[in-house]
Design a protein around this motif. Structure first.
Motif, PDB file in Angstrom:
ATOM      1  N   ASN A  33       0.850  -1.187   0.000  1.00 50.70           N
ATOM      2  CA  ASN A  33       0.000   0.000   0.000  1.00 50.70           C
ATOM      3  C   ASN A  33       0.895   1.249   0.000  1.00 50.70           C
ATOM      4  O   ASN A  33       1.665   1.463   0.931  1.00 50.70           O
ATOM      5  N   TRP A  35       0.386   4.227   0.726  1.00 45.75           N
ATOM      6  CA  TRP A  35       0.206   5.110   1.883  1.00 45.75           C
ATOM      7  C   TRP A  35       1.037   4.641   3.078  1.00 45.75           C
ATOM      8  O   TRP A  35       1.421   5.440   3.921  1.00 45.75           O
ATOM      9  N   HIS A  36       1.329   3.331   3.125  1.00 52.02           N
ATOM     10  CA  HIS A  36       2.137   2.820   4.232  1.00 52.02           C
ATOM     11  C   HIS A  36       3.530   3.423   4.214  1.00 52.02           C
ATOM     12  O   HIS A  36       4.151   3.639   5.246  1.00 52.02           O
ATOM     13  N   ALA A  62     -11.670  -1.759   3.625  1.00 50.23           N
ATOM     14  CA  ALA A  62     -10.546  -1.745   2.684  1.00 50.23           C
ATOM     15  C   ALA A  62     -10.941  -1.155   1.335  1.00 50.23           C
ATOM     16  O   ALA A  62     -10.149  -1.212   0.382  1.00 50.23           O
ATOM     17  N   ALA A  65     -10.455  -3.453  -1.725  1.00 50.00           N
ATOM     18  CA  ALA A  65      -9.125  -3.920  -2.156  1.00 50.00           C
ATOM     19  C   ALA A  65      -8.514  -4.732  -1.019  1.00 50.00           C
ATOM     20  O   ALA A  65      -7.869  -4.192  -0.121  1.00 50.00           O
ATOM     21  N   SER A 173      -8.189   1.189 -11.478  1.00 46.37           N
ATOM     22  CA  SER A 173      -7.971   1.591 -10.083  1.00 46.37           C
ATOM     23  C   SER A 173      -9.262   1.758  -9.298  1.00 46.37           C
ATOM     24  O   SER A 173      -9.247   1.725  -8.067  1.00 46.37           O
ATOM     25  N   GLU A 194      -0.564  -4.848  -4.564  1.00 51.64           N
ATOM     26  CA  GLU A 194      -0.871  -3.456  -4.210  1.00 51.64           C
ATOM     27  C   GLU A 194      -2.354  -3.313  -3.884  1.00 51.64           C
ATOM     28  O   GLU A 194      -3.157  -2.859  -4.694  1.00 51.64           O
ATOM     29  N   GLN A 196      -5.281  -2.394  -0.511  1.00 51.78           N
ATOM     30  CA  GLN A 196      -5.394  -1.519   0.646  1.00 51.78           C
ATOM     31  C   GLN A 196      -5.150  -2.250   1.966  1.00 51.78           C
ATOM     32  O   GLN A 196      -4.544  -1.705   2.877  1.00 51.78           O
ATOM     33  N   ARG A 197      -5.610  -3.507   2.028  1.00 50.64           N
ATOM     34  CA  ARG A 197      -5.608  -4.170   3.324  1.00 50.64           C
ATOM     35  C   ARG A 197      -5.378  -5.650   3.165  1.00 50.64           C
ATOM     36  O   ARG A 197      -5.714  -6.237   2.140  1.00 50.64           O
TER      37      ARG A 197
END
Length: 595
Positions: A33, A35-36, A62, A65, A173, A194, A196-197
């Motif tokens: 991710n 953002w991580h 999530a 995702a 996306s 890739e 989100q969770r």
């Protein structure tokens, strides 16, 4: 989706009776991710989610995702199926919600296509969605892919598969996507998906195991006691699948022989061996197949399914590469060709009798018979791949593109019909008739000749434009609902095409020697080309597999037998092993085991 995955798989799964909510831990390090990276969370340890958290809640948080991980038999696929059921309900009530569809990634490695292209092919092959419609769905983000079995992709292609998923996410996306995989196989890859969770399914706790066994009653008292007193059995029972296998195998029985085994892998293998033995004995004294036969045939089925990346097996989808060596494959090709030649000679004999060929010389009869035989043999050699013909259509788009040919031949047909109204007059005679001489020809004959000619001219135009643009042969868009459905429909369609071809030629050509010969030729080619050859190939292949001892002759009856004993699961017209762990057991041990 509902008929196959929810009704046939989820609601009839081996451990569907395990009515407990599996514990989930969030695993941030398992996904890439972006953002991580900004908040430096990549090294965070797993975080337990609140008790009784449903997988749909995790999916919503999530933003669709999600990566689901877990050990073999932990319940990953069951969680995905529960999620699919809820997402299907949402799609039914909201036209804006994409349609969830489950795809097994094991088949991706065969062609290694871009994921969008592969999804279209899977929609066509698994769900009978026409490719044109499937492409429109994928391009417009109307399909919500639920990708199961990343670990089933061969190890050498697993990282490339992750790259394909990531590339698809970049291009789509805004579409939700869920991936499911075994934990160890996924974490061994250098590349991360890739999403989100990510969550990992937790093993059952001893308290959960004890509560479940207590609710099952005295029949499993020995199982409960043995698990309490043996650490190795406790470890084995931490997955819902193996817990239910323990219960089914040892209801009312002692576990002494199992407790004596200490190696975890041997313990699991012995459990499956005893489970199979118990299941083969559970339906009374019927002995249609011996336990050894059952094990050998299921082991061969498991090996072929794993080799071809199949989660479901359909009788009509057996291919020639199921034959174990080149010699047997050579016999398959020769046998198929010889049968086609014999059918050609038989039809040739009928044609010769109809045209009075018995009064001809022996050489002429032999030439006629061999000609039909060679035509049939040539068709067999030129079509080595089995292609059932469950349904066939001409595309209206093709005919629309070739409208000029259809129009021209319709006009020519109508004109030819006028020219044929009087057999005693030549074409030139009719063309040079004066207006005053038209009385020699009755108007009804003119109209009838024009009508018949126009009809046949138009039909020939449609036929030629369809052949020129490409005759589309495909399976029915409905699900296969019974074993061998495609082969039986192919046999029916081959007879239908043969009859139509012969009738068509006989209507165009006067009932004469040339007409009968052409009718026989077109009938033979139509029958073999549209399903007949596939039926012959299928029968020869099944015969060779039976002779080699790798499959029973009546394969559907055997598969039903295995499904009744909870070794396979019947899904529509296909079959699945009750769990992938059981398939892997058969691959590992083959046909060995107790009788």
């Amino acid at each position: 989706m509902r008929a196959t995955w929810i009704a046939d798989v989820l609601e009839h799964s081996l451990f569907n009776a395990t009515l407990m909510t599996l514990d989930l831990h969030e695993l941030p390090a398992a996904v890439a991710n972006p953002w991580h990276l900004l908040v430096q969370e990549t090294q965070q340890p797993p975080r337990p989610l609140p008790a009784n958290t449903h997988i749909t809640e995790v999916y919503d948080e999530a933003a669709g995702a999600l990566l689901i991980l877990g050990k073999p038999g932990a319940g990953k696929t069951t969680l995905m199926l529960e999620l699919a059921r809820n997402l299907l309900t949402r799609a039914e009530y909201s036209a804006d919600h994409p349609l969830p569809a489950i795809f097994n990634l094991s088949s991706w490695a065969e062609k290694r296509q871009p994921l969008a292209v592969w999804l279209v092919e899977e929609l066509h092959d698994r769900y009978r969605v026409p490719r044109k419609l499937g492409t429109a769905w994928v391009v417009s983000n109307q399909v919500l892919p639920l990708l199961d079995g990343l670990d089933e992709v061969v190890s050498s292609q697993r990282e490339a598969c992750i790259d394909a998923i990531n590339h698809y996410m970049h291009e789509h996306s805004l579409v939700p996507l869920v991936v499911c995989s075994r934990y160890a196989e996924y974490m061994a890859q250098a590349t991360r998906i890739e999403l989100q969770r990510s969550v990992i399914v937790q093993p059952l706790t001893l308290q959960q195991i004890d509560e479940y066994l207590s609710s099952a009653g005295e029949q499993v008292a020995a199982v409960r006691s043995a698990i309490h007193n043996d650490v190795d059995l406790q470890e084995l029972a931490t997955t819902p699948l193996l817990l239910n296998v323990l219960m089914l195998t040892y209801q009312g029985r002692s576990l002494d022989e199992l407790v004596a085994i200490k190696a975890p892998e041997l313990l699991r293998r012995q459990l499956f061996t005893r489970y199979i033995t118990r299941m083969l004995q559970r339906r009374g004294v019927e002995t249609r197949y011996t336990p050894r036969q059952t094990r050998i045939w299921l082991a061969n089925l498991a090996m072929q399914m794993k080799r071809h990346g199949q989660t479901g097996f359909y009788v009509e989808r057996i291919k020639q590469d199921w034959l174990i060596n080149q010699k047997t494959r050579f016999v398959y090709h020769v046998g198929t060709t010889l049968i086609c030649v014999l059918i050609g000679i038989l039809i040739g004999g009928i044609v010769i009798m109809l045209i009075g060929g018995l009064t001809a010389g022996v050489l002429q009869i032999l030439i006629g018979l061999l000609s039909f035989g060679l035509i049939a043999g040539f068709i067999s050699i030129m079509n080595p791949e089995m292609q059932p013909t469950e349904a066939f259509v001409w595309s209206r788009d093709i005919i629309r593109k070739e409208w000029a040919i259809v129009l021209l031949l319709t006009f020519i047909g109508g004109f030819a019909g006028i020219l044929d109204i009087d057999q005693n007059k030549t074409v030139m005679d009719i063309l040079t008739l004066k207006f005053a001489d038209l009385s020699v020809i009755s108007l009804d004959k003119v109209l009838l000749g024009m009508l018949i000619g126009t009809m046949f001219g138009g039909f020939i135009g449609v036929l030629l434009s369809g052949l020129q643009g490409g005759l589309k042969v495909m399976t029915d868009i409905h699900h296969i609902i019974k074993p061998n459905q495609e082969i039986w429909k192919s046999a029916r369609n081959s007879i239908l095409v043969m009859a139509i071809s012969m009738l068509f030629v006989l209507l165009l050509v006067p009932f004469s020697r040339p007409g009968i010969i052409l009718a026989g030729t077109f009938g033979l080619a139509g029958a073999l080309g549209f399903g007949g050859l596939a039926c012959i190939q299928h029968v020869v292949l099944r015969f060779l597999l039976w002779r080699s001892g790798r499959m029973p002759w009546n394969l559907p009856r055997f598969l039903d037998y295995a499904a009744e004993r909870i070794l396979l699961r019947k899904v529509g017209g296909g079959y699945m092993f009750v769990h992938r762990l059981l398939l892997e057991y058969f691959v590992e041990v083959g046909g060995e085991g107790e009788d």
